[in-house]
Write a protein that holds these residues in place. Structure first.
Motif, PDB file in Angstrom:
ATOM      1  N   HIS A  35      20.586   9.036   4.903  1.00 31.46           N
ATOM      2  CA  HIS A  35      20.755  10.313   5.581  1.00 31.46           C
ATOM      3  C   HIS A  35      22.208  10.492   6.016  1.00 31.46           C
ATOM      4  N   VAL A  36      22.548  11.735   6.303  1.00 33.22           N
ATOM      5  CA  VAL A  36      23.869  12.076   6.829  1.00 33.22           C
ATOM      6  C   VAL A  36      23.677  12.892   8.097  1.00 33.22           C
ATOM      7  N   GLY A  54      30.865  14.126   8.070  1.00 33.75           N
ATOM      8  CA  GLY A  54      29.628  13.559   8.583  1.00 33.75           C
ATOM      9  C   GLY A  54      29.623  12.054   8.439  1.00 33.75           C
ATOM     10  N   LEU A  55      28.494  11.470   8.754  1.00 35.78           N
ATOM     11  CA  LEU A  55      28.362  10.018   8.731  1.00 35.78           C
ATOM     12  C   LEU A  55      27.042   9.607   8.111  1.00 35.78           C
ATOM     13  N   LEU A  56      27.078   8.583   7.243  1.00 35.18           N
ATOM     14  CA  LEU A  56      25.861   8.015   6.673  1.00 35.18           C
ATOM     15  C   LEU A  56      25.128   7.197   7.737  1.00 35.18           C
ATOM     16  N   GLY A  80      23.841  21.144  18.763  1.00 38.17           N
ATOM     17  CA  GLY A  80      24.516  21.577  17.546  1.00 38.17           C
ATOM     18  C   GLY A  80      24.721  20.505  16.504  1.00 38.17           C
ATOM     19  N   VAL A  81      23.714  19.637  16.283  1.00 32.37           N
ATOM     20  CA  VAL A  81      23.830  18.590  15.266  1.00 32.37           C
ATOM     21  C   VAL A  81      22.621  18.648  14.338  1.00 32.37           C
ATOM     22  N   ALA A  82      22.787  18.103  13.146  1.00 30.36           N
ATOM     23  CA  ALA A  82      21.721  18.133  12.141  1.00 30.36           C
ATOM     24  C   ALA A  82      21.700  16.818  11.372  1.00 30.36           C
ATOM     25  N   LEU A  83      20.496  16.475  10.882  1.00 26.35           N
ATOM     26  CA  LEU A  83      20.296  15.282  10.066  1.00 26.35           C
ATOM     27  C   LEU A  83      19.834  15.726   8.686  1.00 26.35           C
TER      28      LEU A  83
END
Length: 276
Positions: free
Chosen positions: A91-92, A83-85, A127-130
């Motif tokens: 958040h990621v 993932g990415l910050l 299909g993405v989440a935070l």
């Protein structure tokens, strides 16, 4: 008579020019040598017009050094992804399928910071989440998100964890090498967004020539300027090493969405069967 006047005016000038010869070099004279670059001198900086390339070792190294602290390892419910910050490191952003069970995820950043994180926003269509970190690291600037669809041939760099998952304690050296390791890839196909898709905020995936290994799903993709282009999604079945990638516009929409929703965890049956 015109020819006679031409000969009288021009020919004497040409004869005088032929008589003028450059002075010869004196005996023993040599051309002075150009000063050599001193040993150990730093290389000259490239021209500002020079494009950075993911295949150039120096550019590749500079990009990786800049983006690695922003990348993350995301582990929850037996699944590990990347993932990415974002949002100043609070958040990621990752793939929803990595965290879809809804339990807190263990986050490790590229510079060693650890924290638990919980889903605060998601996009099932793409299909993405935070996830919000319980204990964020020191504030850090997030990369620019490139919302325009990438072009075929664009060079990209992903940072993931392929090869570091499921290793025993005897493979600590391999885990250290493969975790947060970069890989170079290239866009090989992309679809134009239709008017209907644009109005519905539907963004088609694009295709790259490098399939993610186990632990690479959700790895952020950066272009050669360091801008975020998308996330690695999954390998194309029988695709000869090709993989789908989530475009940057999807990530921008997720960051702009409300972050106060409660994620509905799937039932025990859904969790056990892998649905939801």
């Amino acid at each position: 008579r015109s020819l006679e006047r031409y000969e009288e005016a021009v020919l004497p000038l040409e004869e005088a020019a032929d008589e003028v010869q450059p002075a010869p070099d004196p005996p023993g004279a040599t051309v002075p040598p150009q000063p050599a670059e001193p040993l150990g001198a730093p290389p000259k900086p490239p021209s500002p017009a020079t494009d950075r390339s993911a295949t150039d070792p120096a550019s590749f190294r500079q990009i990786v050094q800049a983006i690695r602290p922003l990348t993350a390892r995301v582990a929850t419910s037996g699944r590990v992804g990347a993932g990415l910050l974002v949002l100043d490191g609070t958040h990621v952003i990752t793939l929803l399928r990595t965290v879809h069970v809804g339990l807190p995820a263990a986050i490790v950043t590229g510079d060693g910071h650890t924290s638990l994180a919980r889903i605060v926003s998601w996009d099932r269509l793409h299909g993405v989440a935070l996830l919000a970190l319980d204990a964020p690291p020191a504030p850090r600037a997030a990369p620019t998100i490139r919302e325009a669809a990438p072009a075929v041939g664009d060079e990209l760099i992903a940072v993931g964890h392929g090869g570091s998952i499921g290793l025993s304690v005897d493979d600590e050296d391999l885990r250290a090498l493969s975790a947060f390791s970069p890989l170079a890839t290239r866009v090989v196909a992309a679809q134009d967004q239709t008017v209907e898709q644009f109005e519905a905020r539907v963004f088609p995936d694009f295709l790259v020539d490098r399939a993610p290994g186990e632990g690479d799903a959700g790895a952020p993709l950066f272009d050669t300027t360091g801008a975020l282009v998308g996330l690695l999604r999954e390998a194309v079945e029988a695709g000869g090493g090709r993989a789908l990638a989530v475009p940057g516009a999807v990530l921008r929409d997720l960051l702009d969405a409300p972050r106060d929703r409660r994620y509905p965890r799937p039932s025990h049956l859904q969790t056990w069967s892998g649905f939801g």
